[in-house]
Write an enzyme that holds these catalytic residues in place. Structure first.
Site, PDB file in Angstrom:
ATOM      1  N   HIS A 186       0.879  -1.069  -0.063  1.00 54.99           N
ATOM      2  CA  HIS A 186      -0.014  -0.006  -0.034  1.00 54.99           C
ATOM      3  C   HIS A 186       0.867   1.291   0.205  1.00 54.99           C
ATOM      4  CE1 HIS A 186       1.026   0.951   4.160  1.00 54.99           C
ATOM      5  NE2 HIS A 186       0.540  -0.274   4.526  1.00 54.99           N
ATOM      6  N   ASP A 244      -1.454 -18.850  12.910  1.00 53.64           N
ATOM      7  CA  ASP A 244      -0.209 -19.552  13.618  1.00 53.64           C
ATOM      8  C   ASP A 244      -0.033 -18.967  15.077  1.00 53.64           C
ATOM      9  OD1 ASP A 244       2.483 -20.110  14.292  1.00 53.64           O
ATOM     10  OD2 ASP A 244       2.713 -20.653  12.060  1.00 53.64           O
ATOM     11  N   SER A 282       3.050  -4.762   6.820  1.00 56.29           N
ATOM     12  CA  SER A 282       2.793  -4.584   5.487  1.00 56.29           C
ATOM     13  C   SER A 282       3.838  -4.675   4.523  1.00 56.29           C
ATOM     14  CB  SER A 282       2.486  -2.856   5.411  1.00 56.29           C
ATOM     15  OG  SER A 282       1.276  -2.492   6.201  1.00 56.29           O
TER      16      SER A 282
END
Length: 446
Positions: free
Chosen positions: A252, A378, A393
């Site tokens: 992003h 997890d 990110s």
């Protein structure tokens, strides 16, 4: 008379029943038609030379056709589960675009599906942390304020000139503005005379004029704006193209924290980083990876592009330790709900693989960075970070042995879940950056 009356009533009832049955049948067909329009994808992305299976299931007895020489369409009748299912194998012989027509009863058009074939390629999948230092093109206005004069009067020169938060000043007083220092110099040397201003708003260039006033606070000339010309932070490197050495990171864009506007790249540096600690995410408060890239101060590449799909540039020619491994890409059409994994770093520069689950997929919106809803499953990662945290990110998303996307956002009220972007959207940006570099000398460390 009674017998004729009964016959008329029976005929009327039969007619009404027939009309009602016809109406119900027509409604069912109409509903099935509308549902089919929404269920069938509007576009499919394939890897050139690889097979892809699409199953068309509908009570409308749909069939697929194509007259494109690029697209090979094979009906697999032996794999049909019932009379309403028609599975097809699609193969594109090369790169390009084709159309596949879906028709009812073989001749009534229902939907046209665009088929796009992209090259089958391998990239180096990464997942390790990087420092990002970005200097904007021009200076961004983050707030418009007033100037207090010696007599106590308040004036708003920038507001009167039509300037708004989010505007990017690229020229002032006939000079190019590259930094805050450049703008301050022009304003201070104006002696209160109007200054011609060139600025950019939503990618459109405008011109105006603003008159500086001497502030009563420090006797300096001001125009009533707060500005920013740089940004820095930690992110994750998603992939490297081994041929062009162009990378993709974040998934992003980097936006200004105050205005939310995407920062325009003037110059930038990609730096080696380590993770020193983790601020665990909880409901309502996003966590954060605490990284260090200033102590190393090692530049590993430049930044050429900051866009909605991440940060892109080329690695320095003397950087020979990408810590990436070769992996084939997977188009968005191959992504499915179910088990997957991400590569992330939560300590030092050690990249680990963690299990996730893809819960939802939005295959119709390729212009978004929120194509997938993912959930961290997890236990190791949940215990260490609480889920997805800032700094993750760009963490690569893997499924069925392919790179299919990258982590982009976290759900603030549910840090175990977040969004991911399709990898082909990132690769498209990387391809554009690689095109800009063709014919240019290779980058080097600086």
């Amino acid at each position: 008379m009674k017998r004729d009356y009964r016959r008329s009533v029976i005929l009327l009832l039969k007619r009404k029943w027939f009309l009602l049955s016809f109406f119900i049948l027509s409604l069912m067909v109409a509903v099935a038609y509308v549902v089919t329009l929404f269920v069938l994808p509007g576009h499919i992305t394939l890897l050139a030379g690889e097979d892809y299976t699409i199953s068309i299931r509908s009570p409308l007895f749909l069939q697929a056709f194509t007259d494109s020489s690029l697209l090979k369409l094979t009906y697999m009748d032996d794999q049909a589960v019932d009379a309403f299912e028609r599975p097809y194998k699609l193969t594109c012989t090369g790169e390009g675009r084709a159309e596949m027509e879906v028709k009812m009863l073989g001749f009534i058009p229902v939907k046209t599906i665009e088929v796009k074939a992209i090259p089958s390629q391998q990239v180096l999948v990464c997942g390790f942390p990087v420092g990002i230092k970005l200097k904007t093109s021009g200076v961004m206005i983050i707030n418009v304020s007033s100037v207090v004069l010696e007599n106590g009067e308040k004036v708003s020169p920038a507001e009167e000139a039509g300037l708004l938060a989010g505007d990017i000043i690229i020229g002032a007083g006939g000079k190019n503005i590259q930094s805050i220092k450049d703008l301050v110099s022009v304003i201070e040397n104006s002696n209160g005379k109007p200054i011609p201003i060139t600025y950019v708003r939503r990618n459109v260039k405008y011109h105006t004029s603003v008159k500086p006033f001497k502030s009563a606070e420090d006797t300096q000339y001001r125009i009533g704006i707060w500005v920013r010309d740089s940004s820095a932070g930690i992110g994750t490197l998603t992939f490297i193209d081994p041929e062009s050495k162009v990378y993709g990171a974040l998934g992003h864009g980097i936006s200004d924290i105050d205005t939310g506007s995407l920062l325009q790249v003037g110059s930038g540096q990609l730096m080696r980083s380590n993770i020193k600690g983790v601020k665990k995410g909880i409901k309502g408060t996003p966590g954060e990876l605490e990284g260090d890239f200033l102590s190393k101060n090692q530049v590993i590449g430049d930044i050429e592009l900051n866009c909605d799909f991440g940060v892109y540039g080329r690695l320095a020619d003397d950087f020979h330790d990408p810590k990436g491994r070769p992996i084939s890409i997977g188009s968005h059409s191959l992504v499915h709900v179910g088990k997957a994994s991400i590569l992330a770093c939560i300590r030092d520069d050690i990249v680990e693989e963690f299990e996730i689950e893809i819960q939802k997929i939005a295959k119709w919106d390729l212009g978004s960075t929120k194509n997938m809803v993912i959930r961290i499953t997890d236990k190791r990662l949940l215990q260490a970070t609480g889920g997805i945290v800032q700094g993750m990110s760009g963490s690569p998303i893997l499924q069925d042995g392919r790179l299919i996307g990258a982590v982009t956002h976290v759900f603030i009220n549910d840090p175990e879940r977040g969004y991911g972007v399709f990898i082909e959207s990132m690769l498209q940006q990387a391809k554009a950056v690689a095109g800009r570099y063709r014919g240019m000398p290779k980058a080097s460390g600086f």
